[in-house]
Design an enzyme around this catalytic site. Sequence first.
Site, PDB file in Angstrom:
ATOM      1  N   HIS A  24      30.322  15.829  19.606  1.00 18.84           N
ATOM      2  CA  HIS A  24      30.733  17.096  19.188  1.00 18.84           C
ATOM      3  C   HIS A  24      29.460  17.574  18.582  1.00 18.84           C
ATOM      4  O   HIS A  24      28.878  18.667  18.529  1.00 18.84           O
ATOM      5  CB  HIS A  24      31.901  17.254  18.117  1.00 18.84           C
ATOM      6  N   GLU A  25      29.001  16.606  17.634  1.00 24.45           N
ATOM      7  CA  GLU A  25      27.540  17.315  16.865  1.00 24.45           C
ATOM      8  C   GLU A  25      26.343  16.980  17.720  1.00 24.45           C
ATOM      9  O   GLU A  25      25.466  17.843  17.419  1.00 24.45           O
ATOM     10  CB  GLU A  25      27.223  16.077  15.518  1.00 24.45           C
ATOM     11  N   HIS A  28      26.047  20.570  18.902  1.00 21.76           N
ATOM     12  CA  HIS A  28      25.216  21.538  18.031  1.00 21.76           C
ATOM     13  C   HIS A  28      23.709  21.015  17.912  1.00 21.76           C
ATOM     14  O   HIS A  28      23.048  22.150  18.031  1.00 21.76           O
ATOM     15  CB  HIS A  28      25.870  21.266  16.595  1.00 21.76           C
TER      16      HIS A  28
END
Length: 439
Positions: A24-25, A28
């Site tokens: 998920h990170e 980003h």
Amino acid sequence: MEVIAFIIGVVLMVVGLAVSIALHEIGHLVPAKKFGVRVGQYMVGFGPTLWSKRKGESEYGLKAIPLGGYISMAGMYPPSPHSARTGRAGGGFFATMVQDARAANDETLVGDDDQRVFYQLPVYKRVIIMLGGPFMNLVLAIVLFTILLSGIGVQTATTTIASVSECIPADSTRTECVDSDPAAPAAQAGLQAGDEIIAINGAEISTFTEVSTAVRDAPDERIEVVVLRDDAEYTMALTPAAVERQVVDADGLPAVDANGEPEVAVVGIVGISPVVEFERQPVWSGAQTAATNVSAVAGIIWQLPVKVWETGVDTVTGQERDPDGPLSVVGASVIAGEVAAADAPILNRVSALLSLLASLNIALFVFNLVPLLPLDGGHIAVALWDGVKRVWAKLFRLAPPKPVDATKLVPVTFVVVVALIAMGAVLILSDLINPMSLF
């Protein structure tokens, strides 16, 4: 051995969650660096740092509590006005919070002319960065569902007979025969384990559902069954026994009549069980299943506060929890442990764990898109609002508007964070005190 298997299941779920958060990170991080934003930290977890390493301008690390993660981007919000940087907060607690948020944001800026900041990016790039995290969870869910459905397959009852019962017990709760039980029609007709049913009453059979339907709809009626045995076809006549069975609804739950009494129906039964095999699905089945799950989760996400409240009430009053209610990470880990320790073939347990982890990533995808700060959806909403203001100014030839200062929403963010912590605490306590069990 069961205890060890349970622990392995819990550990696998924790590791799976950590990997999901890490990806998920990364969702980003990669576009942020691609678009030139200065990233100070990439962290998986919260709390004390267990390990970290600096590479270039960014620090990468793991923290003690694997319940989330973050990347620290420079200039998430516009810099504070010069007067606000030196002035004191007025107006109480929330005003102080706003100023503290501005001060923390200002610390990520090199100077007033700093260009490598998030807030100065075009709207579409900000949306891509914030959407990247949830998107990675969706991709991971699709991959896991594809492995589950197309790699392993779905357990499917085939038209091959696995076993033939000796009798039809008068009591449907019994599994053993007594002398008073009538012989099973399949055994009387000579059906054997390994026979493949290819036709009933002249109609070709391709699924066990068709077998079940033909038998169920013919209580006390003679039917002809054609089976394939040792490459030869045999035709056998049998009469399904008429028995009463409780009616179930479309969701598989016991149906009741207008008076609240269980509905029963007379159905036919012959006393056979099918061979169950893993049947691989088309490669696009994973994406289809993920889309179906996204739709289902999105349909109930707005009910989350109510569902959490009901879960808390059930825990306090000692009532059984709603099996479709929400779970915390603790509850999901317990279920993973139960699956790993279950008395089932290893492939079945692997399938269940993959399904659980895939569903968890679908929940992360949908939940993070809720348009409230500090969730990713909140940052996307801020970026879109900034874009709307710019388009409006351009259409009406107004002066370019100032970037949206989301630090003003810190009080709202604070309320959301408190609500999330409260709901998480209720679910964790419920999962410890009144756990949901698969068995």
